[in-house]
Design an enzyme around this catalytic site. Structure first.
Site, PDB file in Angstrom:
ATOM      1  CE1 TYR A  72      -4.163   1.912   0.817  1.00 42.68           C
ATOM      2  CE2 TYR A  72      -2.558   3.367   1.843  1.00 42.68           C
ATOM      3  CZ  TYR A  72      -3.830   3.140   1.354  1.00 42.68           C
ATOM      4  OH  TYR A  72      -4.762   4.161   1.380  1.00 42.68           O
ATOM      5  CG  PHE A 124      -7.422  16.332 -24.129  1.00 43.20           C
ATOM      6  CD1 PHE A 124      -7.394  15.845 -25.431  1.00 43.20           C
ATOM      7  CD2 PHE A 124      -7.925  15.513 -23.129  1.00 43.20           C
ATOM      8  CE1 PHE A 124      -7.855  14.579 -25.707  1.00 43.20           C
ATOM      9  CE2 PHE A 124      -8.382  14.242 -23.406  1.00 43.20           C
ATOM     10  CZ  PHE A 124      -8.351  13.766 -24.699  1.00 43.20           C
ATOM     11  CG  ASP A 125     -12.060  15.989 -25.065  1.00 46.14           C
ATOM     12  OD1 ASP A 125     -11.073  16.409 -25.686  1.00 46.14           O
ATOM     13  OD2 ASP A 125     -12.724  15.013 -25.431  1.00 46.14           O
ATOM     14  CG  ASP A 216      -2.687  17.700 -21.332  1.00 38.28           C
ATOM     15  OD1 ASP A 216      -2.205  16.558 -21.179  1.00 38.28           O
ATOM     16  OD2 ASP A 216      -3.895  17.898 -21.581  1.00 38.28           O
ATOM     17  CB  ALA A 218      -0.996  12.782 -23.500  1.00 40.15           C
ATOM     18  CE  LYS A 259      -4.188   9.716 -24.899  1.00 37.53           C
ATOM     19  NZ  LYS A 259      -4.838  10.531 -23.893  1.00 37.53           N
ATOM     20  CG  HIS A 453     -17.825  13.208 -28.943  1.00 35.45           C
ATOM     21  ND1 HIS A 453     -18.032  14.245 -28.067  1.00 35.45           N
ATOM     22  CD2 HIS A 453     -16.571  12.776 -28.694  1.00 35.45           C
ATOM     23  CE1 HIS A 453     -16.960  14.443 -27.327  1.00 35.45           C
ATOM     24  NE2 HIS A 453     -16.053  13.553 -27.682  1.00 35.45           N
TER      25      HIS A 453
HETATM   26  C1  PLP Z   1      -5.759  11.279 -23.364  1.00 30.04           C
HETATM   27  C2  PLP Z   1      -5.478  12.639 -22.939  1.00 30.04           C
HETATM   28  C3  PLP Z   1      -5.877  13.101 -21.663  1.00 30.04           C
HETATM   29  C4  PLP Z   1      -6.712  12.273 -20.716  1.00 30.04           C
HETATM   30  O1  PLP Z   1      -6.065  11.126 -20.331  1.00 30.04           O
HETATM   31  P1  PLP Z   1      -6.787   9.736 -19.973  1.00 30.04           P
HETATM   32  O2  PLP Z   1      -5.624   8.869 -19.620  1.00 30.04           O
HETATM   33  O3  PLP Z   1      -7.538   9.299 -21.161  1.00 30.04           O
HETATM   34  O4  PLP Z   1      -7.665   9.987 -18.804  1.00 30.04           O
HETATM   35  C5  PLP Z   1      -5.514  14.397 -21.305  1.00 30.04           C
HETATM   36  N1  PLP Z   1      -4.837  15.199 -22.147  1.00 30.04           N
HETATM   37  C6  PLP Z   1      -4.467  14.790 -23.381  1.00 30.04           C
HETATM   38  C7  PLP Z   1      -3.719  15.708 -24.275  1.00 30.04           C
HETATM   39  C8  PLP Z   1      -4.785  13.505 -23.815  1.00 30.04           C
HETATM   40  O5  PLP Z   1      -4.443  13.132 -25.053  1.00 30.04           O
END
Ligand code: PLP
Length: 461
Positions: A72, A124-125, A216, A218, A259, A453
């Site tokens: 843990y 990003f969303d 951000d 990814a 990613k 979507h």
């Molecule tokens: C995929 C992604 C996220 C969200 O990540 P999840 O692992 O799907 O929760 C945030 N920002 C960017 C740029 C992404 O491509």
């Protein structure tokens, strides 16, 4: 000799794919109300819906899983991940999360504020969603070359427009801007990279006005590779030196490890600010899990520790970006209109140019997604009128987005160029017959427009 580079790996395990007939696919589409998210994956031949969490792990990652320490608190696996992430990001404080959006949640709690602006290239969303729920005003300031789906060449279409940023500071005052978020690469407009110069200049401008900068990240490795290939002065710089310089200009970063982390699940919240880290730790404890596992198993931490390093290998990144370019080049041979140059993780087809007879109110890119699945069992995703469309808050009138594309996302180390040929040939055929296609009608969208979507339903016109 560029195209002499093949996969820098060989295949040790395979996963069978099912082929279906066109008649069957028409049935599947009807059942799914013509929404690719609602298809069963087993009925898809080549799945290009997303590159998120779909990477093939290496033998070294699979063997690392067995070393997972499932304690843990203070598990061995965490310290391996911490060391690996510090090496890539050059920042000291690492908080794992179960996936990227959980790190976005923590980020929004710390950096987004009601009534304050959050400047991004294109948010990003998941960060946008988290920030807007807190009442923040998220604005997209990507440069003009990147704002539209077009074939105008620019090596870094993910760059932030410094003039737009300066104008907002002048107009609204720096005290009303709580954060600048740079997404690398910029997912929403084609996986387009951000240059080191832009990251540096955005950071200098933000610092001057005491606005924190976050990244951000990814697709940090793909972004670093484009910097190495396209930006002056970086040709001989190793990838991890480039990533560390990128992050030297920010205070905090989030990462969806699904990613460039080369794993199927995981996320990171990374910072150089100890106070921010302490807040993040407590948010993680409340929402994710203890500080040293953050919602992941020890084995997941192990796989990510290895994956972060593999994602930064130059031979892999060369193969990766060349495969995306290969698909783009094949599509261009057929005259299919795409966003150029191709970005890091997929090819984006221009829905408006592909089907000029279909207005945005009838979802041209979604129609293309349906046609591609119908013809070849290939699943792509719409990033256009459905995904990015919104409504006027007062009148409810639809607002159509600038970008109208179908994204063909390429999973990491999963498909061969023969699969790319299947996609290109099918799209080439559809393009030849493009005049016979009509649009679609949205018949179900749920309550939250920005998420429609995922669950929407359509009819063919
Ligand atoms: C995929 C992604 C996220 C969200 O990540 P999840 O692992 O799907 O929760 C945030 N920002 C960017 C740029 C992404 O491509």
């Amino acid at each position: 000799m560029k195209y002499m580079t093949a996969e820098p790996f060989r295949i040790k395990v395979v996963e069978k794919l099912k082929k279906s007939t066109k008649k069957e696919r028409l049935e599947y589409l009807k059942t799914a109300q013509y929404n690719a998210f609602r298809l069963k994956a087993e009925n898809v031949y080549v799945d290009c819906l997303t590159d998120s969490g779909t990477s093939a792990m290496s033998n070294e990652q699979w063997s690392a899983l067995m070393l997972g320490d499932e304690s843990y608190a203070g598990c061995k696996s965490f310290y391996k991940l911490e060391k690996s992430a510090q090496d890539v990001f050059g920042m000291p404080y690492i908080q794992p999360t179960h996936q990227g959006r959980a790190a976005d949640y923590i980020m929004a709690q710390i950096y987004a504020k009601k009534g304050f602006y959050a400047i991004g290239n294109m948010h990003f969303d998941t960060f946008r969603g988290n920030a807007e729920m807190l009442g923040a005003l998220a604005v997209d300031y990507v440069i003009n070359e990147g704002a539209k789906a077009n074939d105008q060449y620019h090596p870094f279409k993910g760059n932030i427009d410094l003039n737009k940023m300066q104008s907002l500071i002048d107009e609204k005052g720096k005290e009303n801007i709580s954060v600048v978020i740079i997404t690398v690469t910029c997912n929403n407009n084609g996986g387009q990279p951000v240059s080191m110069q832009n990251i540096r200049e955005v950071s200098t401008l933000a610092k001057k006005h005491d606005i924190p900068v976050v990244i951000d990240s990814a697709r940090l490795a793909e972004n670093a590779y484009f910097i190495q290939q396209r930006e002056e002065g970086y040709k001989n710089t190793p990838i991890k030196e480039i990533t560390r310089e990128m992050f030297s200009y920010c205070e905090t970063a989030t990462m969806s490890a699904k990613k460039d982390g080369m794993v199927n699940m995981g996320g990171l919240f990374i910072t150089r600010n100890k106070e921010v880290f302490e807040v993040a730790n407590q948010l993680a404890i409340a929402h994710e899990g203890f500080i040293t596992y953050g919602g992941l198993s020890g084995r997941d931490l192990e796989a990510l520790a290895v994956g972060l390093q593999e994602g930064c290998e130059e031979s892999y990144l060369e193969y990766r970006t060349n495969q995306v370019k290969y698909l783009g080049d094949r599509l261009k041979e057929f005259g299919v209109p795409i966003i150029e140059p191709t970005g890091g993780h997929g090819v984006y087809v221009d829905g408006r140019k592909f089907f000029p007879q279909i207005p945005q109110s009838e979802f041209p890119s979604q129609r293309l997604v349906v046609a591609l699945y119908e013809e070849a069992g290939v699943r792509a995703v719409e990033l256009g009128a459905c995904a990015f469309g919104s409504k006027d808050p007062e009148t409810g009138a639809p607002i159509w987005p600038e970008l109208e594309t179908m994204r063909i996302a390429i999973s990491r180390r999963v498909y061969t160029n023969s699969h790319m040929d299947v996609i290109a040939n099918a799209l080439g055929d559809i393009y030849k017959n493009r005049e016979k296609y009509k649009g679609m009608k949205l018949v179900y969208e749920g309550k939250i427009t920005s998420l429609r979507h995922f669950t929407a339903g359509f009819e063919l016109l």
